[in-house]
Design a protein around this motif. Sequence first.
Motif, PDB file in Angstrom:
ATOM      1  N   ILE A 165       0.834  -1.199   0.000  1.00 17.13           N
ATOM      2  CA  ILE A 165       0.000   0.000   0.000  1.00 17.13           C
ATOM      3  C   ILE A 165       0.874   1.256   0.000  1.00 17.13           C
ATOM      4  O   ILE A 165       0.545   2.266  -0.629  1.00 17.13           O
ATOM      5  CB  ILE A 165      -0.983  -0.033   1.190  1.00 17.13           C
ATOM      6  N   ILE A 176      -2.689   5.655  -4.878  1.00 16.84           N
ATOM      7  CA  ILE A 176      -3.706   5.977  -3.884  1.00 16.84           C
ATOM      8  C   ILE A 176      -3.258   7.233  -3.142  1.00 16.84           C
ATOM      9  O   ILE A 176      -2.056   7.489  -3.015  1.00 16.84           O
ATOM     10  CB  ILE A 176      -4.008   4.804  -2.909  1.00 16.84           C
ATOM     11  N   ILE A 216      -3.173   7.340   8.382  1.00 17.65           N
ATOM     12  CA  ILE A 216      -4.608   7.452   8.092  1.00 17.65           C
ATOM     13  C   ILE A 216      -5.451   7.287   9.359  1.00 17.65           C
ATOM     14  O   ILE A 216      -6.597   7.740   9.413  1.00 17.65           O
ATOM     15  CB  ILE A 216      -5.007   6.407   7.021  1.00 17.65           C
ATOM     16  N   GLN A 269       3.209  -5.626  13.117  1.00 18.22           N
ATOM     17  CA  GLN A 269       3.324  -4.999  11.792  1.00 18.22           C
ATOM     18  C   GLN A 269       2.154  -5.418  10.913  1.00 18.22           C
ATOM     19  O   GLN A 269       1.847  -6.609  10.799  1.00 18.22           O
ATOM     20  CB  GLN A 269       4.648  -5.406  11.134  1.00 18.22           C
ATOM     21  N   VAL A 318       1.580  -3.473   7.710  1.00 18.63           N
ATOM     22  CA  VAL A 318       1.989  -3.176   6.334  1.00 18.63           C
ATOM     23  C   VAL A 318       3.445  -3.616   6.179  1.00 18.63           C
ATOM     24  O   VAL A 318       4.335  -3.091   6.870  1.00 18.63           O
ATOM     25  CB  VAL A 318       1.836  -1.676   6.014  1.00 18.63           C
TER      26      VAL A 318
HETATM   27  P1  5GP Z   1       2.096  -1.065  11.254  1.00 18.15           P
HETATM   28  O1  5GP Z   1       1.109  -1.715  12.144  1.00 18.15           O
HETATM   29  O2  5GP Z   1       2.374  -1.863   9.990  1.00 18.15           O
HETATM   30  O3  5GP Z   1       3.350  -0.642  11.961  1.00 18.15           O
HETATM   31  O4  5GP Z   1       1.448   0.300  10.819  1.00 18.15           O
HETATM   32  C1  5GP Z   1       0.774   0.513   9.646  1.00 18.15           C
HETATM   33  C2  5GP Z   1       0.219   1.912   9.740  1.00 18.15           C
HETATM   34  O5  5GP Z   1      -0.163   2.301   8.443  1.00 18.15           O
HETATM   35  C3  5GP Z   1      -1.010   2.008  10.636  1.00 18.15           C
HETATM   36  O6  5GP Z   1      -0.773   2.969  11.661  1.00 18.15           O
HETATM   37  C4  5GP Z   1      -2.117   2.421   9.679  1.00 18.15           C
HETATM   38  O7  5GP Z   1      -3.020   3.339  10.259  1.00 18.15           O
HETATM   39  C5  5GP Z   1      -1.349   3.035   8.530  1.00 18.15           C
HETATM   40  N1  5GP Z   1      -2.007   2.885   7.249  1.00 18.15           N
HETATM   41  C6  5GP Z   1      -2.538   1.742   6.740  1.00 18.15           C
HETATM   42  N2  5GP Z   1      -3.037   1.968   5.514  1.00 18.15           N
HETATM   43  C7  5GP Z   1      -2.811   3.269   5.252  1.00 18.15           C
HETATM   44  C8  5GP Z   1      -3.112   4.105   4.108  1.00 18.15           C
HETATM   45  O8  5GP Z   1      -3.691   3.680   3.116  1.00 18.15           O
HETATM   46  N3  5GP Z   1      -2.726   5.393   4.195  1.00 18.15           N
HETATM   47  C9  5GP Z   1      -2.071   5.906   5.278  1.00 18.15           C
HETATM   48  N4  5GP Z   1      -1.735   7.201   5.239  1.00 18.15           N
HETATM   49  N5  5GP Z   1      -1.774   5.154   6.354  1.00 18.15           N
HETATM   50  C10 5GP Z   1      -2.149   3.850   6.338  1.00 18.15           C
END
Ligand code: 5GP
Length: 106
Positions: free
Chosen positions: A7, A16, A33, A94, A96
């Motif tokens: 993403i 996106i 987001i 994690q 993403v």
């Molecule tokens: P992780 O849990 O992988 O460390 O964090 C992923 C972060 O990416 C989360 O805080 C989530 O809110 C953010 N996130 C997921 N999808 C998107 C998106 O499409 N756009 C943005 N700006 N943030 C995203």
Amino acid sequence: MSPEKSIFSKIIDREIPATFIHEDEKCIVINDINPKARVHLLIIPKKPIATLFDLTPDDKDVMGHMMLLLPQIAQSQGLDGFKTQINTGESGGQEVFHIHIHLLGQ
Ligand code: 5GP
């Protein structure tokens, strides 16, 4: 078969939308987001490295670059202190699988 585009790679390629705070040749900085603090930014390398476990010595430059950028970005947001977090692997929370540094500040 190449792995599915993350993403964050889609955001980097403007497929996106996201709110960009900073962009240079090595990384982007966007608003999360789903912010967990007044300021919640994600610092993301343009190179799609999945997790910290996947880093190689070739990645020292981009990782160092992002570390040096953190205080500059924080100050640009009016912060005099901040927290950072790098979730690593499913069991590390994690979601993403494209390395990113969370920058959180109130
Ligand atoms: P992780 O849990 O992988 O460390 O964090 C992923 C972060 O990416 C989360 O805080 C989530 O809110 C953010 N996130 C997921 N999808 C998107 C998106 O499409 N756009 C943005 N700006 N943030 C995203």
